[in-house]
Scaffold this active site. Structure first.
Site, short mmCIF file in Angstrom:
data_model
loop_
_atom_site.label_atom_id
_atom_site.label_comp_id
_atom_site.label_asym_id
_atom_site.label_seq_id
_atom_site.Cartn_x
_atom_site.Cartn_y
_atom_site.Cartn_z
N GLY A 26 39.94 39.91 35.52
CA GLY A 26 39.65 40.14 36.93
C GLY A 26 39.70 38.89 37.85
N ARG A 47 32.98 36.18 26.07
CA ARG A 47 32.66 36.53 24.51
C ARG A 47 33.84 36.81 23.72
N ASP A 73 28.77 33.50 24.75
CA ASP A 73 28.08 34.49 25.30
C ASP A 73 26.81 33.86 26.09
N ARG A 75 24.47 34.47 27.46
CA ARG A 75 22.97 35.02 27.27
C ARG A 75 22.27 33.90 26.75
N PHE A 105 26.70 48.28 35.60
CA PHE A 105 26.97 49.89 35.68
C PHE A 105 26.06 50.58 36.39
N TYR A 156 24.82 42.77 48.15
CA TYR A 156 23.66 43.46 47.87
C TYR A 156 22.67 42.46 47.21
N PRO A 197 31.51 38.56 47.50
CA PRO A 197 32.69 39.46 47.64
C PRO A 197 32.32 40.70 48.04
N PRO A 199 34.36 44.85 48.19
CA PRO A 199 35.29 45.31 47.16
C PRO A 199 36.65 44.53 47.00
N ARG A 208 33.59 50.61 35.57
CA ARG A 208 32.00 50.90 35.34
C ARG A 208 31.26 51.34 36.70
C1 HXC Z 1 22.78 53.46 31.14
C2 HXC Z 1 23.69 51.83 29.70
C3 HXC Z 1 24.90 51.75 30.08
C4 HXC Z 1 25.03 53.11 31.14
C5 HXC Z 1 25.25 50.30 28.65
N1 HXC Z 1 23.68 50.87 28.62
N2 HXC Z 1 25.63 51.23 29.62
N3 HXC Z 1 22.70 52.52 30.23
N4 HXC Z 1 23.95 53.70 31.77
N5 HXC Z 1 26.31 53.13 31.83
C6 HXC Z 1 22.90 50.24 28.01
C7 HXC Z 1 22.83 50.66 26.29
O1 HXC Z 1 22.41 51.93 25.91
C8 HXC Z 1 21.87 49.50 25.76
O2 HXC Z 1 20.41 49.98 25.83
C9 HXC Z 1 22.09 48.21 26.74
O3 HXC Z 1 22.45 49.09 28.05
C10 HXC Z 1 22.85 47.27 26.22
O4 HXC Z 1 24.18 48.01 26.09
P1 HXC Z 1 25.32 47.18 25.27
O5 HXC Z 1 26.66 48.20 25.13
O6 HXC Z 1 24.74 47.32 23.81
O7 HXC Z 1 25.35 45.92 25.82
P2 HXC Z 1 26.58 44.91 25.52
O8 HXC Z 1 27.46 45.00 24.31
O9 HXC Z 1 25.96 43.51 25.74
O10 HXC Z 1 27.68 45.02 26.98
C11 HXC Z 1 27.04 44.80 28.30
C12 HXC Z 1 27.65 45.72 29.46
C13 HXC Z 1 28.95 46.17 29.42
C14 HXC Z 1 27.02 45.25 30.71
C15 HXC Z 1 26.56 47.15 29.13
O11 HXC Z 1 29.37 47.05 30.32
C16 HXC Z 1 29.84 44.84 29.60
O12 HXC Z 1 29.92 44.05 28.51
N6 HXC Z 1 30.26 44.48 30.89
C17 HXC Z 1 30.82 43.25 31.24
C18 HXC Z 1 31.79 43.45 32.40
C19 HXC Z 1 31.44 43.92 33.35
O13 HXC Z 1 30.34 44.72 33.46
N7 HXC Z 1 31.98 43.82 34.64
C20 HXC Z 1 31.73 44.40 35.88
C21 HXC Z 1 31.18 43.45 36.79
S1 HXC Z 1 31.18 44.23 38.35
P3 HXC Z 1 19.71 50.40 24.56
O14 HXC Z 1 18.26 50.75 25.20
O15 HXC Z 1 20.43 51.88 24.08
O16 HXC Z 1 19.96 49.56 23.27
C22 HXC Z 1 30.17 43.61 39.55
C23 HXC Z 1 30.69 43.92 40.76
C24 HXC Z 1 29.39 44.21 41.79
O17 HXC Z 1 29.18 43.06 39.14
C25 HXC Z 1 30.07 44.62 43.13
C26 HXC Z 1 31.10 45.61 43.47
C27 HXC Z 1 31.56 46.04 44.83
P1 NAP Z 2 35.15 41.82 35.24
O1 NAP Z 2 36.53 41.53 34.98
O2 NAP Z 2 34.42 42.70 34.21
O3 NAP Z 2 34.43 40.07 34.86
C1 NAP Z 2 33.53 39.90 34.18
C2 NAP Z 2 33.70 38.71 33.39
O4 NAP Z 2 32.50 38.41 32.80
C3 NAP Z 2 34.37 39.49 32.09
O5 NAP Z 2 35.50 38.40 31.73
C4 NAP Z 2 33.62 39.21 30.94
O6 NAP Z 2 34.31 38.75 29.71
C5 NAP Z 2 32.37 38.09 31.19
N1 NAP Z 2 31.50 38.27 30.55
C6 NAP Z 2 30.38 39.75 30.58
N2 NAP Z 2 29.36 39.35 29.66
C7 NAP Z 2 29.53 38.16 29.34
C8 NAP Z 2 28.57 37.33 28.47
N3 NAP Z 2 27.41 37.88 28.03
N4 NAP Z 2 28.99 36.10 28.33
C9 NAP Z 2 30.03 35.57 28.78
N5 NAP Z 2 30.82 36.34 29.70
C10 NAP Z 2 30.68 37.55 29.94
O7 NAP Z 2 34.77 42.03 36.46
P2 NAP Z 2 35.09 41.36 38.05
O8 NAP Z 2 35.29 42.42 38.90
O9 NAP Z 2 36.23 40.32 37.80
O10 NAP Z 2 33.72 40.51 38.18
C11 NAP Z 2 33.68 38.77 38.44
C12 NAP Z 2 32.49 38.67 39.27
O11 NAP Z 2 32.72 39.33 40.64
C13 NAP Z 2 31.25 39.26 38.75
O12 NAP Z 2 30.27 38.04 39.24
C14 NAP Z 2 31.09 40.26 39.69
O13 NAP Z 2 29.61 40.49 39.98
C15 NAP Z 2 31.59 39.88 41.13
N6 NAP Z 2 31.98 40.53 42.03
C16 NAP Z 2 32.85 41.44 41.99
C17 NAP Z 2 33.32 42.46 42.75
C18 NAP Z 2 34.64 43.15 42.79
O14 NAP Z 2 34.81 44.22 43.93
N7 NAP Z 2 35.21 43.29 41.76
C19 NAP Z 2 32.51 42.50 44.00
C20 NAP Z 2 31.33 41.79 44.10
C21 NAP Z 2 31.13 40.84 43.08
P3 NAP Z 2 34.00 39.33 28.01
O15 NAP Z 2 33.84 40.67 28.19
O16 NAP Z 2 35.12 38.76 27.32
O17 NAP Z 2 32.65 38.53 27.91
#
Ligand code: HXC
Ligand code: NAP
Length: 293
Positions: A26, A47, A73, A75, A105, A156, A197, A199, A208
């Site tokens: 991304g 990760r 990670d 965290r 999400f 936000y 940023p 969108p 998600r």
């Molecule tokens: C409700 C959910 C859920 C969902 C997971 N959970 N997805 N609950 N709705 N859609 C719950 C699970 O049931 C679990 O709770 C807990 O969250 C942890 O889930 P895991 O799958 O075990 O977590 P993990 O493997 O650590 O994965 C983390 C994650 C996953 C956040 C859930 O989506 C991920 O790895 N995301 C990384 C990349 C990402 O999200 N990128 C987008 C960034 S965009 P329980 O109670 O069941 O144990 C962004 C943009 C903002 O920030 C602005 C855009 C315009």
């Molecule tokens: P993305 O591709 O899903 O990027 C998220 C990255 O975070 C992934 O590379 C993921 O890699 C890493 N990550 C997640 N959990 C982690 C953990 N526990 N430890 C280490 N790394 C972890 O999404 P993106 O859209 O490029 O988002 C990048 C940034 O921009 C984020 O901060 C997001 O909030 C911000 N943002 C995005 C938008 C948009 O429109 N895209 C808008 C506003 C803000 P692994 O899964 O390999 O760990």
């Protein structure tokens, strides 16, 4: 207008060593690519080591730059310290920390388990805090200066947003940390800034936040006054400026790059955009005639 042009001169980041969390995909990957093109060395961390290694191969091939994959990670503080030490040993030192990793999400908040809420807070707020503390302590202990922390937040972070409450809560915390440390750590030669940023389509965010046919139902470009989503190079240009020496006097700032999206939602009368041009003549007449009575 060509807004996908590369902004800085070649070599603008030569000599800079940068760590990008979430750099394997991304926006993190897009920023990493441009940093490499500008001559920086970059350590990308997340990760999934296989994904990181593939990205390193791809970006080194495309740019001829030097990139390193480091698994971590964010965290877990022990992993973050180990990542920092590996980054320092591979690159010699680190000048820039870019806190970009995030999790998110959409969900009604009452449906979330406590663990689901924690998971987002832990990645976004605690993860950014862990990296900031680990790198900040190191720089201060070693008396290294001219360092930069750049945090990726969202608009936000200050407006709040329904249905992404853990993310909004966490990003607000990251913004508060940015502004607080900009003042507190300036004496150590550490700047802190943020980018908010709007969108910018990425697979990670779109899968998600707009799963299934939500992508078609809610066209985010329509919410933007400029009527388009962002191009990754536009964000990369801004990030490169903020980590470069050209922005040496920018500290504690959050720069929004969203085509005017959040302000459109905020202005009370912005909705009047829907009024067609012809109607404005009638409305003006009506208002003026009332004033004469
Ligand atoms: C409700 C959910 C859920 C969902 C997971 N959970 N997805 N609950 N709705 N859609 C719950 C699970 O049931 C679990 O709770 C807990 O969250 C942890 O889930 P895991 O799958 O075990 O977590 P993990 O493997 O650590 O994965 C983390 C994650 C996953 C956040 C859930 O989506 C991920 O790895 N995301 C990384 C990349 C990402 O999200 N990128 C987008 C960034 S965009 P329980 O109670 O069941 O144990 C962004 C943009 C903002 O920030 C602005 C855009 C315009
Ligand atoms: P993305 O591709 O899903 O990027 C998220 C990255 O975070 C992934 O590379 C993921 O890699 C890493 N990550 C997640 N959990 C982690 C953990 N526990 N430890 C280490 N790394 C972890 O999404 P993106 O859209 O490029 O988002 C990048 C940034 O921009 C984020 O901060 C997001 O909030 C911000 N943002 C995005 C938008 C948009 O429109 N895209 C808008 C506003 C803000 P692994 O899964 O390999 O760990």
């Amino acid at each position: 207008m060509n807004y996908t042009q590369k902004m800085l001169r070649d070599d603008a980041l030569r000599g800079k060593n940068i760590v990008v969390t979430g750099g394997g995909s991304g926006l993190g990957k897009a920023m990493t690519k441009y940093f490499l093109e500008l001559g920086a060395q970059v350590g990308i961390t997340s990760r999934n080591i296989e994904k990181l290694q593939n990205t390193v191969k791809e970006l080194e091939g495309e740019t001829g730059g030097k990139c390193f994959a480091i698994q971590c990670d964010v965290r877990h503080y022990d992993q973050v310290e180990a990542m920092r030490d590996e980054a320092v040993s591979k690159m010699g030192s680190v000048d820039v920390l870019l806190n970009n990793a995030a999790g998110n999400f959409i969900s009604p908040t009452e449906r979330l388990s406590a663990n689901a809420f924690d998971t987002i807070i832990d990645i976004v707020l605690k993860g950014s805090k862990n990296c900031t503390l680990a790198f900040g302590k190191h720089w201060i202990d070693q008396e290294e200066k001219d360092k930069t922390i750049l945090n990726i937040v969202t608009t936000y972070a200050w407006t709040g947003s329904a249905y992404v409450v853990p993310s909004a809560t966490a990003k607000a915390g990251v913004l508060a940390m940015t502004r607080s440390l900009a003042v507190e750590w300036a004496k150590y030669g550490i700047r802190s800034n943020a980018i908010a940023p709007g969108p910018f389509p990425t697979k990670g965010a779109w899968d998600r936040l707009l799963p299934g046919d939500l992508k078609e139902k809610f066209d985010l470009a329509k919410k933007v006054p400029l009527k388009r989503v962002g191009e990754h190079q536009e964000l990369a240009n801004l990030a490169a400026y903020l980590v470069s020496d050209f922005s040496a006097y920018v500290n504690g700032e959050v720069i929004t790059i969203d085509g005017g999206e959040w302000l459109k939602g905020a202005g009370q009368f912005n909705i009047l955009e829907q009024i067609p041009e012809e109607l404005w003549d009638q409305l003006e007449q009506m208002i003026k005639s009332k004033g004469k009575k």
